[in-house]
Every structure is written in C-alpha cells, then in structure tokens.
Write a protein that holds these residues in place. Sequence first.
Motif, PDB file in Angstrom:
ATOM      1  N   GLN A  17     -51.734  60.460 -73.479  1.00  0.00           N
ATOM      2  CA  GLN A  17     -51.058  59.519 -72.680  1.00  0.00           C
ATOM      3  C   GLN A  17     -50.929  60.216 -71.410  1.00  0.00           C
ATOM      4  O   GLN A  17     -49.845  60.004 -70.907  1.00  0.00           O
ATOM      5  CB  GLN A  17     -49.859  59.032 -73.160  1.00  0.00           C
ATOM      6  N   ALA A  18     -51.838  61.156 -70.782  1.00  0.00           N
ATOM      7  CA  ALA A  18     -51.422  61.865 -69.662  1.00  0.00           C
ATOM      8  C   ALA A  18     -51.813  61.115 -68.414  1.00  0.00           C
ATOM      9  O   ALA A  18     -51.309  61.225 -67.337  1.00  0.00           O
ATOM     10  CB  ALA A  18     -52.620  63.148 -69.601  1.00  0.00           C
ATOM     11  N   ILE A  19     -52.774  59.917 -68.627  1.00  0.00           N
ATOM     12  CA  ILE A  19     -52.895  59.223 -67.637  1.00  0.00           C
ATOM     13  C   ILE A  19     -51.748  57.966 -67.434  1.00  0.00           C
ATOM     14  O   ILE A  19     -51.494  57.206 -68.295  1.00  0.00           O
ATOM     15  CB  ILE A  19     -54.208  58.226 -67.544  1.00  0.00           C
ATOM     16  N   PRO A  20     -51.194  57.734 -66.198  1.00  0.00           N
ATOM     17  CA  PRO A  20     -50.235  56.974 -66.163  1.00  0.00           C
ATOM     18  C   PRO A  20     -50.512  55.323 -66.788  1.00  0.00           C
ATOM     19  O   PRO A  20     -51.627  54.973 -66.174  1.00  0.00           O
ATOM     20  CB  PRO A  20     -49.714  56.754 -64.619  1.00  0.00           C
ATOM     21  N   THR A  21     -49.952  54.753 -67.512  1.00  0.00           N
ATOM     22  CA  THR A  21     -50.467  53.393 -67.941  1.00  0.00           C
ATOM     23  C   THR A  21     -50.512  52.496 -66.870  1.00  0.00           C
ATOM     24  O   THR A  21     -51.584  51.874 -67.110  1.00  0.00           O
ATOM     25  CB  THR A  21     -49.241  52.843 -69.036  1.00  0.00           C
ATOM     26  N   GLU A  22     -49.736  52.369 -65.749  1.00  0.00           N
ATOM     27  CA  GLU A  22     -50.109  51.425 -64.688  1.00  0.00           C
ATOM     28  C   GLU A  22     -51.444  51.682 -64.016  1.00  0.00           C
ATOM     29  O   GLU A  22     -51.910  50.888 -63.199  1.00  0.00           O
ATOM     30  CB  GLU A  22     -48.798  51.637 -63.786  1.00  0.00           C
ATOM     31  N   LEU A  53     -71.151  55.355 -61.322  1.00  0.00           N
ATOM     32  CA  LEU A  53     -70.936  56.246 -60.352  1.00  0.00           C
ATOM     33  C   LEU A  53     -69.798  56.118 -59.576  1.00  0.00           C
ATOM     34  O   LEU A  53     -69.574  55.005 -58.713  1.00  0.00           O
ATOM     35  CB  LEU A  53     -72.359  56.086 -59.364  1.00  0.00           C
ATOM     36  N   LEU A  54     -68.806  56.677 -59.949  1.00  0.00           N
ATOM     37  CA  LEU A  54     -67.207  56.362 -59.159  1.00  0.00           C
ATOM     38  C   LEU A  54     -66.660  57.497 -58.920  1.00  0.00           C
ATOM     39  O   LEU A  54     -65.459  57.402 -58.402  1.00  0.00           O
ATOM     40  CB  LEU A  54     -66.742  55.574 -60.541  1.00  0.00           C
ATOM     41  N   ASP A  55     -67.301  58.709 -58.399  1.00  0.00           N
ATOM     42  CA  ASP A  55     -66.441  59.636 -57.747  1.00  0.00           C
ATOM     43  C   ASP A  55     -65.797  59.712 -56.762  1.00  0.00           C
ATOM     44  O   ASP A  55     -65.076  60.808 -56.368  1.00  0.00           O
ATOM     45  CB  ASP A  55     -67.440  61.120 -58.070  1.00  0.00           C
ATOM     46  N   ILE A  60     -59.851  57.612 -59.251  1.00  0.00           N
ATOM     47  CA  ILE A  60     -60.448  58.454 -60.196  1.00  0.00           C
ATOM     48  C   ILE A  60     -60.112  59.787 -59.687  1.00  0.00           C
ATOM     49  O   ILE A  60     -59.957  60.754 -60.661  1.00  0.00           O
ATOM     50  CB  ILE A  60     -61.710  58.172 -60.118  1.00  0.00           C
ATOM     51  N   GLN A  61     -60.090  60.277 -58.422  1.00  0.00           N
ATOM     52  CA  GLN A  61     -60.039  61.440 -57.892  1.00  0.00           C
ATOM     53  C   GLN A  61     -58.458  61.953 -58.288  1.00  0.00           C
ATOM     54  O   GLN A  61     -58.096  62.907 -58.679  1.00  0.00           O
ATOM     55  CB  GLN A  61     -59.931  61.537 -56.593  1.00  0.00           C
ATOM     56  N   ALA A  62     -57.500  61.109 -58.642  1.00  0.00           N
ATOM     57  CA  ALA A  62     -56.177  61.545 -58.888  1.00  0.00           C
ATOM     58  C   ALA A  62     -55.930  61.775 -60.290  1.00  0.00           C
ATOM     59  O   ALA A  62     -55.314  62.799 -60.767  1.00  0.00           O
ATOM     60  CB  ALA A  62     -55.152  60.159 -58.406  1.00  0.00           C
ATOM     61  N   ARG A  65     -56.988  65.378 -60.795  1.00  0.00           N
ATOM     62  CA  ARG A  65     -55.731  66.287 -60.186  1.00  0.00           C
ATOM     63  C   ARG A  65     -54.789  66.078 -60.910  1.00  0.00           C
ATOM     64  O   ARG A  65     -53.776  66.517 -60.331  1.00  0.00           O
ATOM     65  CB  ARG A  65     -55.823  66.063 -58.937  1.00  0.00           C
ATOM     66  N   LEU A  66     -54.584  65.420 -62.219  1.00  0.00           N
ATOM     67  CA  LEU A  66     -53.378  65.280 -62.825  1.00  0.00           C
ATOM     68  C   LEU A  66     -52.877  66.749 -63.175  1.00  0.00           C
ATOM     69  O   LEU A  66     -53.781  67.527 -63.806  1.00  0.00           O
ATOM     70  CB  LEU A  66     -53.448  64.549 -64.000  1.00  0.00           C
ATOM     71  N   PRO A  67     -51.553  67.186 -62.990  1.00  0.00           N
ATOM     72  CA  PRO A  67     -50.980  68.420 -63.148  1.00  0.00           C
ATOM     73  C   PRO A  67     -51.381  69.110 -64.646  1.00  0.00           C
ATOM     74  O   PRO A  67     -51.912  70.188 -64.815  1.00  0.00           O
ATOM     75  CB  PRO A  67     -49.656  68.510 -62.844  1.00  0.00           C
ATOM     76  N   PRO A  68     -51.116  68.267 -65.470  1.00  0.00           N
ATOM     77  CA  PRO A  68     -51.351  68.833 -67.106  1.00  0.00           C
ATOM     78  C   PRO A  68     -52.925  69.150 -67.286  1.00  0.00           C
ATOM     79  O   PRO A  68     -53.219  70.151 -67.992  1.00  0.00           O
ATOM     80  CB  PRO A  68     -50.870  67.908 -68.104  1.00  0.00           C
ATOM     81  N   LEU A  69     -53.659  68.407 -66.602  1.00  0.00           N
ATOM     82  CA  LEU A  69     -55.197  68.682 -66.945  1.00  0.00           C
ATOM     83  C   LEU A  69     -55.796  69.747 -66.151  1.00  0.00           C
ATOM     84  O   LEU A  69     -56.229  70.700 -66.591  1.00  0.00           O
ATOM     85  CB  LEU A  69     -56.014  67.496 -66.206  1.00  0.00           C
TER      86      LEU A  69
END
Length: 228
Positions: A17-22, A53-55, A60-62, A65-69
């Motif tokens: 659950q590292a990506i915010p659900t919203e 192709l979504l870079d 996607i960029q956020a 850059r999630l801190p735990p990742l």
Amino acid sequence: MTDCEQLHRDGYALLRQAIPTEWLNELRSVFDANVMPSDQWPTPRGAQWRHSLLDLDATIQAVCRLPPLLAVAGELIAERFFLAQVEGREPLGGSGYQPLHRDLSAQRPGDMVNALAFFDDYGPENGATRIVPGSHRPESGPSPFDFNDESRSVQLSGYAGDILVFDADLVHAGSLNLSGARRRSVLISFRSESLYASHLQTLSLRAVRMDTRERFKPCGLYSSSAGA
C-alpha cells in the motif's frame, strides 16, 4: 534481523500500500489513455502485453519518487542514482507467462534496481510476478542457477497500491494471466549514476521522453531520499 539485512539477503522488498489509495483511479486512467500498440514502439514490445507510454504524466512521476521506494532503491544501489525509465505493462488474458530470468546488472552487482508498482490487485489468477528470494548473488560452488527449476520460486499476491522493488539480478518472471482480469502496473528502472552515459545512448530505442537528470542519494532505509 533488521529490515536492511533482510533486504540485502532477499534482494527485494514488497512495499504494501505504498501508493496513496486516492491516486489509483487516476493512475489506471493514465495507463489506459496511453496504451500504444506493440509495433508502434521504437523497439517492438511483446504482442501479448499491453504497453503504455506514460512517463511524462505527473502522477506517474510522483509514484516513481515515493520516499519508501527511493529509500529501498538507494539502499540496494548504495551510491547516487537516477530514475532511468518508467513504462506501463499489463499481460493480456491467456498470456504473460515468462520463464525465470534475470534482468542483469550492467557494470557491477547492484547497480540497477527495478520496481513494479501495481495499479490492480494481483495474484496467481491474473499472472502475478514470481520471484526467487536470495537469488540475486551467485551461490558458492560451480553450479549456475537452473532457470528451469521452479522449486524455490514464490508467486506474489497483493493489492493495488503495492510496489515490488528488486535488484536487477534477482531471478523473477511474469506468470500466465489465467482469468483475464486486469493487472496494470508500471515497470520502473533506477540506475547508478555511473551508468548515465550509456543510458543516454539508448533513450530513443527505449522510448524514454522524461527528464532523467535528477539525482538521488542513499540516506538510510525507509527514510526520505532527496534530489541533489
């Protein structure tokens, strides 16, 4: 055993659950809006997968850059690193099986780290990733890893929002999407700063459009990584 020790022993971390659900509905929409047929990529992709192709998308960029990742990637790479690529992938129903394989480091063990960020629930029924924990470093003795031996492989399962982070040398593979259920994800690649020159030489072949000049540095497992 500490988190750090386990990460280096196993060669991967599964961030639940590292990506915010919203964010998830938007991420799924971005994936679907940017699907491109396999033969339209600079280097054709496998026809039994959807590729997106979504870079350039901000959300996607956020995710990348999630801190735990960033913290896990930095711990594994152990030097300054950069975000090299992010691409959407999804196995079609009745496809997606891969034999066990390694993506392979470039110049030294640990200089490349991959991550799969899942936008849908995943498990054996829709082709979840298989991994072989601890297989990222050669075992002692002359025998190479037998990629036909599935006895040590573990098939992952979990929920939308999870992120699998793993050493590029970890043995892994996709599985058959038996049910045909959606399994959208993005494959993210982080690389050691020393690989930047070679990275630039293949940007067009890999359809990388995003700015890859930002640098991150290791600063402790599960703490924030900052650009420099």
